[in-house]
Write an enzyme that holds these catalytic residues in place. Structure first.
Site, mmCIF file in Angstrom:
data_model
loop_
_atom_site.group_PDB
_atom_site.id
_atom_site.type_symbol
_atom_site.label_atom_id
_atom_site.label_comp_id
_atom_site.label_asym_id
_atom_site.label_seq_id
_atom_site.Cartn_x
_atom_site.Cartn_y
_atom_site.Cartn_z
ATOM 1 N N LYS A 87 4.290 -1.823 -0.521
ATOM 2 C CA LYS A 87 4.901 -1.315 -1.750
ATOM 3 C C LYS A 87 4.107 -0.156 -2.365
ATOM 4 C CE LYS A 87 7.133 -5.712 -2.899
ATOM 5 N NZ LYS A 87 7.413 -6.689 -3.986
ATOM 6 N N HIS B 81 6.317 -6.646 0.533
ATOM 7 C CA HIS B 81 7.525 -7.467 0.584
ATOM 8 C C HIS B 81 7.675 -8.001 1.998
ATOM 9 C CE1 HIS B 81 11.744 -8.662 0.317
ATOM 10 N NE2 HIS B 81 11.876 -8.104 1.507
ATOM 11 N N GLU C 291 17.780 -6.803 6.236
ATOM 12 C CA GLU C 291 16.776 -5.883 5.697
ATOM 13 C C GLU C 291 16.254 -4.911 6.761
ATOM 14 O OE1 GLU C 291 13.843 -8.256 3.646
ATOM 15 O OE2 GLU C 291 15.276 -8.857 2.105
HETATM 16 P P1 CMP Z 1 9.363 -9.405 -3.202
HETATM 17 O O1 CMP Z 1 8.841 -10.319 -2.168
HETATM 18 O O2 CMP Z 1 9.559 -7.982 -2.835
HETATM 19 O O3 CMP Z 1 10.758 -9.971 -3.766
HETATM 20 C C1 CMP Z 1 11.210 -9.729 -5.070
HETATM 21 C C2 CMP Z 1 10.191 -9.031 -5.911
HETATM 22 O O4 CMP Z 1 10.413 -9.140 -7.290
HETATM 23 C C3 CMP Z 1 8.829 -9.680 -5.723
HETATM 24 O O5 CMP Z 1 8.337 -9.442 -4.445
HETATM 25 C C4 CMP Z 1 8.067 -9.073 -6.883
HETATM 26 O O6 CMP Z 1 7.677 -7.727 -6.656
HETATM 27 C C5 CMP Z 1 9.154 -9.103 -7.936
HETATM 28 N N1 CMP Z 1 9.055 -10.303 -8.767
HETATM 29 C C6 CMP Z 1 9.336 -11.562 -8.416
HETATM 30 N N2 CMP Z 1 9.145 -12.409 -9.434
HETATM 31 C C7 CMP Z 1 8.749 -11.644 -10.466
HETATM 32 C C8 CMP Z 1 8.407 -11.926 -11.803
HETATM 33 N N3 CMP Z 1 8.456 -13.164 -12.300
HETATM 34 N N4 CMP Z 1 8.043 -10.909 -12.589
HETATM 35 C C9 CMP Z 1 8.011 -9.654 -12.103
HETATM 36 N N5 CMP Z 1 8.349 -9.327 -10.818
HETATM 37 C C10 CMP Z 1 8.691 -10.317 -10.028
#
Ligand code: CMP
Length: 143
Positions: free
Chosen positions: A8, A114, A125
């Protein structure tokens, strides 16, 4: 089996790309495709569509468009589950020692990487970022 990872914007911007790639390769993942992208708002919104109703959605889209990110198609046996183990919990405060997020993430949102959360999402994806013809065949080495 393939899965999708995205290093990221927080981690790319902090100069952790190489370290994270080495970590993933050391854990047995092979890079089948890679592209440095700067997501548009529409792309980030589409990619994270499943989170549309979540309170963090807009902020997540803003963050994911804030700078370059490295999209990766990774191959390994049981790739989806294994990659999720290697990256650790969403919140780096809860991630196990030695995981990518424990080592390199800043916060629950700016969490360095991610990874697809199911084989179905992995297929969707990988296809979101890469055409069939961009997935390089494995040759030589351990696989
Ligand atoms: P990712 O695995 O990319 O999937 C969804 C993304 O949302 C996660 O990683 C974080 O970057 C973001 N995310 C998930 N939960 C939260 C949260 N409670 N607050 C802020 N960002 C979040």
């Amino acid at each position: 089996m393939l899965t999708l990872a995205i290093i990221k914007p927080d981690a790319v911007g902090a100069g952790y790309t190489g370290k994270i790639l080495a970590h993933l390769e050391g854990a047995g993942f092979v890079i089948r495709a890679a592209r440095l992208v700067k997501l548009t708002g529409a792309q980030a919104a589409g990619f994270y569509e499943v989170h549309r109703e979540r309170p963090f959605y807009r902020s997540l889209v803003t963050f994911m468009t804030s700078g370059p990110a490295l999209a990766l198609a990774l191959e390994r046996d049981d790739a989806v589950a294994r990659l999720r183990e290697v990256i650790g919990a969403t919140d780096p405060a809860e991630a196990k020692p030695g995981t990518v997020r424990k080592l390199y993430a800043e916060s629950k949102e700016r969490n360095a990487i991610h990874a697809s959360d199911s084989p179905e999402n992995a297929a969707r994806e990988v296809a979101f970022f890469f055409a069939e013809g961009e997935l390089r065949e494995l040759s030589g080495g351990r696989h």
